[in-house]
Motif scaffolding. Structure first.
Motif, PDB file in Angstrom:
ATOM      1  N   GLU A 352      57.630  56.665  42.627  1.00  0.00           N
ATOM      2  CA  GLU A 352      56.891  56.496  41.386  1.00  0.00           C
ATOM      3  C   GLU A 352      55.635  55.675  41.662  1.00  0.00           C
ATOM      4  OE1 GLU A 352      60.628  56.472  38.215  1.00  0.00           O
ATOM      5  OE2 GLU A 352      59.087  54.940  38.077  1.00  0.00           O
ATOM      6  N   LYS A 353      54.681  55.719  40.740  1.00  0.00           N
ATOM      7  CA  LYS A 353      53.464  54.919  40.864  1.00  0.00           C
ATOM      8  C   LYS A 353      53.343  54.016  39.651  1.00  0.00           C
ATOM      9  CE  LYS A 353      50.637  57.872  43.820  1.00  0.00           C
ATOM     10  NZ  LYS A 353      49.349  58.620  43.940  1.00  0.00           N
ATOM     11  N   TRP A 354      53.296  52.712  39.924  1.00  0.00           N
ATOM     12  CA  TRP A 354      53.105  51.737  38.849  1.00  0.00           C
ATOM     13  C   TRP A 354      51.831  50.959  39.131  1.00  0.00           C
ATOM     14  CZ3 TRP A 354      58.723  49.480  39.456  1.00  0.00           C
ATOM     15  CH2 TRP A 354      59.647  50.468  39.091  1.00  0.00           C
ATOM     16  N   THR A 355      51.125  50.612  38.095  1.00  0.00           N
ATOM     17  CA  THR A 355      49.904  49.819  38.229  1.00  0.00           C
ATOM     18  C   THR A 355      50.222  48.337  38.041  1.00  0.00           C
ATOM     19  OG1 THR A 355      49.395  49.935  35.864  1.00  0.00           O
ATOM     20  CG2 THR A 355      48.596  51.749  37.250  1.00  0.00           C
ATOM     21  N   GLU A 356      49.206  47.503  38.193  1.00  0.00           N
ATOM     22  CA  GLU A 356      49.396  46.060  37.981  1.00  0.00           C
ATOM     23  C   GLU A 356      49.836  45.764  36.552  1.00  0.00           C
ATOM     24  OE1 GLU A 356      46.114  43.665  39.137  1.00  0.00           O
ATOM     25  OE2 GLU A 356      46.093  44.394  41.209  1.00  0.00           O
ATOM     26  N   LYS A 357      49.407  46.616  35.616  1.00  0.00           N
ATOM     27  CA  LYS A 357      49.800  46.430  34.217  1.00  0.00           C
ATOM     28  C   LYS A 357      51.307  46.618  34.049  1.00  0.00           C
ATOM     29  CE  LYS A 357      45.375  47.832  32.168  1.00  0.00           C
ATOM     30  NZ  LYS A 357      44.700  48.847  31.314  1.00  0.00           N
ATOM     31  N   ASP A 358      51.893  47.474  34.899  1.00  0.00           N
ATOM     32  CA  ASP A 358      53.343  47.709  34.814  1.00  0.00           C
ATOM     33  C   ASP A 358      54.128  46.485  35.264  1.00  0.00           C
ATOM     34  OD1 ASP A 358      53.385  50.441  33.883  1.00  0.00           O
ATOM     35  OD2 ASP A 358      52.611  51.014  35.846  1.00  0.00           O
ATOM     36  N   CYS A 359      53.502  45.620  36.051  1.00  0.00           N
ATOM     37  CA  CYS A 359      54.168  44.386  36.484  1.00  0.00           C
ATOM     38  C   CYS A 359      53.929  43.271  35.477  1.00  0.00           C
ATOM     39  CB  CYS A 359      53.679  43.957  37.871  1.00  0.00           C
ATOM     40  SG  CYS A 359      54.571  42.531  38.525  1.00  0.00           S
ATOM     41  N   ASP A 360      52.666  43.106  35.070  1.00  0.00           N
ATOM     42  CA  ASP A 360      52.310  42.088  34.081  1.00  0.00           C
ATOM     43  C   ASP A 360      52.767  40.694  34.524  1.00  0.00           C
ATOM     44  OD1 ASP A 360      51.166  41.164  31.745  1.00  0.00           O
ATOM     45  OD2 ASP A 360      52.983  41.466  30.550  1.00  0.00           O
ATOM     46  N   GLU A 361      52.468  40.391  35.807  1.00  0.00           N
ATOM     47  CA  GLU A 361      52.809  39.084  36.394  1.00  0.00           C
ATOM     48  C   GLU A 361      54.311  38.792  36.363  1.00  0.00           C
ATOM     49  OE1 GLU A 361      50.435  35.910  34.863  1.00  0.00           O
ATOM     50  OE2 GLU A 361      48.546  36.858  35.413  1.00  0.00           O
ATOM     51  N   MET A 362      55.107  39.843  36.544  1.00  0.00           N
ATOM     52  CA  MET A 362      56.562  39.669  36.558  1.00  0.00           C
ATOM     53  C   MET A 362      57.131  39.760  37.978  1.00  0.00           C
ATOM     54  SD  MET A 362      57.986  38.842  33.688  1.00  0.00           S
ATOM     55  CE  MET A 362      59.673  39.480  33.637  1.00  0.00           C
ATOM     56  N   CYS A 363      56.350  39.279  38.950  1.00  0.00           N
ATOM     57  CA  CYS A 363      56.880  39.090  40.307  1.00  0.00           C
ATOM     58  C   CYS A 363      56.147  37.911  40.918  1.00  0.00           C
ATOM     59  CB  CYS A 363      56.740  40.355  41.159  1.00  0.00           C
ATOM     60  SG  CYS A 363      55.100  40.622  41.869  1.00  0.00           S
ATOM     61  N   ASP A 364      56.703  37.341  41.969  1.00  0.00           N
ATOM     62  CA  ASP A 364      56.134  36.130  42.562  1.00  0.00           C
ATOM     63  C   ASP A 364      54.711  36.335  43.071  1.00  0.00           C
ATOM     64  OD1 ASP A 364      57.054  37.807  44.544  1.00  0.00           O
ATOM     65  OD2 ASP A 364      58.180  36.285  45.647  1.00  0.00           O
TER      66      ASP A 364
END
Length: 481
Positions: A352-364
């Motif tokens: 799959e392809k996720w952008t930075e918006k898909d993370c939304d600062e939810m990883c270290d």
């Protein structure tokens, strides 16, 4: 569908509405017990068949299969039981003739594939279902199946051309983090204690370990620090396992320290943290295990404690599997990565392809981005080859520990090479370079059997010849502090 996405509902709801029986094939007793617990709470008639099922329970199920007046809706069964019980298969055939079989639901269907991270040989037996019961619908469910696995499963189950429904793997409420695991045991225990007593105070979670011995020891150590935790693994008595599970569900235990025998399908909605005391054997396993967290949609944490020596603890357990080492090294790559979004790494693995918006600062990495830096580690690789050649002259094999000791000018003097400079960077950084070279094929594990265990040594890998080329480079990316 992702972990917590509602896969069980796909067969439970039709089973309740229908008039006949749904057969659910499931790989773990803990998973089946958890689903039965939920169904019984809603007064839904469901039962379980396994090698440990009592005679009375087994007889009730066998009778209900061919009793048109029975209100039994779901029968959970392990693939091992199906493949070994002629009595059960005979009853299924009679139930089929009576038109009492509504559907077969195969949970964790990736276990059918030899390319899967969790291949179970007895799942191959399920290939006969379509020929034996051609008019009975067959439903396969999993949270972890890339395209290669799906194709293999379709072939094995004889369901080519079937409808495939997929949803995104992204769990936006989960925060992914990797922490360096201290070499000293007390320091590692202190980190876990600090998390449970501060960040996760009063919150529920799971701590995964690799072996039964690890689970028992970690439970003992954490209890000695005043933490309320329970131990859960496959060889505990069923009554004890149920007791631990119940104490965790009602909040008497803050966390369960468990092997992977615990967790698949566990549907406790308020699990706020999942800590991996040791890295998982594959990205699929990690995704499923960490996916126990945050099923209520609220923010939860998935933390991996990583050190390179844990890779060499796991590799002797998996190297005989068809894709065991390949899967383990993908998990190693996830832990070693110093800059990429954790969520994007998971997405790439599951095609799959996720952008930075898909993370939304939810990883270290996305929460605290740092400047990236790339160095060429080809020279360091040649140093390691020289150390190996020196050891080979005295017919000595190098374990990973001996290799890095020699590089850092420690350990037996005979294994050191005086012309190689002692690295100015930390040992942790040196281990990261070795892990990187291992993943890329410049180094390779060499397994040898002893009377009591399998020992892993390090040798030059299939790409070793490239290092001799003057223009060859091995880029290594890390976060600049």
């Amino acid at each position: 569908m992702p972990t917590g996405g509602g896969k069980s509902l796909c067969y439970q709801l039709p089973a309740i509405i229908g008039k006949g029986i749904t057969i659910v094939v499931s790989p773990l007793i803990a998973l089946m017990e958890d689903q039965l617990h939920g169904l019984h709470a809603k007064k839904i008639n469901a039962m379980m068949l396994s090698a440990k099922a009592g005679k009375e329970n087994t007889n009730k199920i066998m009778t209900a299969l061919i009793d048109s007046k029975s209100n039994l809706k779901l029968i959970y069964v392990t693939p091992e039981y199906m493949s070994k019980s002629n009595r059960f298969m005979s009853k299924l055939q009679k139930a089929y003739e009576m038109e009492r079989l509504d559907r077969f639901a195969i949970d964790e269907v990736h276990c059918c594939s030899q390319w899967g991270h969790d291949f179970r040989p007895d799942y191959k037996f399920l290939g006969i279902l379509k020929s034996m019961f051609p008019t009975v619908p067959l439903l396969g469910l999993t949270a972890t199946a890339p395209a290669k696995i799906i194709i293999d499963v379709q072939k094995m189950l004889e369901i080519k051309g079937c409808l495939i429904l997929r949803s995104s793997f992204n769990r936006p409420n989960l925060f992914y983090e990797v922490r360096r695991k201290p070499t000293e045991k007390d320091a590692c225990l202190g980190m876990i204690e600090n998390l449970l007593k501060n960040r996760f105070e009063g919150k529920s979670g799971i701590i995964y370990t690799t072996t039964i011995k690890d689970a028992e020891q970690l439970t003992t150590d954490l209890r000695a620090r005043g933490l309320k935790v329970g131990c859960y693994h496959a060889i505990l008595e069923p009554e004890f396992r149920t007791k631990v599970y119940s104490k965790w569900i009602n909040g008497e235990y803050q966390a369960v320290v468990a092997t992977i025998a615990f967790g698949l399908g566990i549907d406790k909605p308020d699990v706020r943290f999942v800590i991996h005391h040791c890295l998982s054997k594959s990205m699929e396993s990690f995704y499923q295990e960490s996916g126990r967290a945050g099923r209520d949609g609220k923010r939860s944490h998935c933390i991996v404690f990583f050190k390179l020596s844990d890779v060499f603890k796991l590799s002797p357990m998996v190297f005989q599997d068809k894709v065991g080492l390949e899967n383990l090294y993908k998990m190693l790559a996830y832990c070693l990565n110093q800059s990429s979004c954790r969520r994007s790494l998971i997405a790439t693995h599951f095609e799959e392809k996720w952008t930075e918006k898909d993370c939304d600062e939810m990883c270290d990495h996305c929460k605290k981005p740092r400047e990236k830096q790339v160095i060429d580690v080809c020279t360091y690789c040649s140093y390691l080859y020289q150390i190996m050649m020196n050891a080979a002259q005295s017919e000595t094999r190098l374990t990973p520990l001996k290799l890095i000791d020699s590089w850092f000018n420690k350990g037996p003097v005979a294994l050191r090479v005086s012309s190689i400079p002692t690295p100015k960077f930390s040992r942790e950084f040196g281990e990261a370079i070795i892990g990187h070279l291992l993943m890329l094929g410049y180094l390779q594990e060499d397994f040898h059997f002893s009377a009591y265990s399998t020992i892993t040594y390090i040798k030059r890998g299939p790409k070793a010849a490239l290092v001799l080329g003057k223009e060859h480079k091995i880029p290594f990316e890390y976060e600049k502090c």
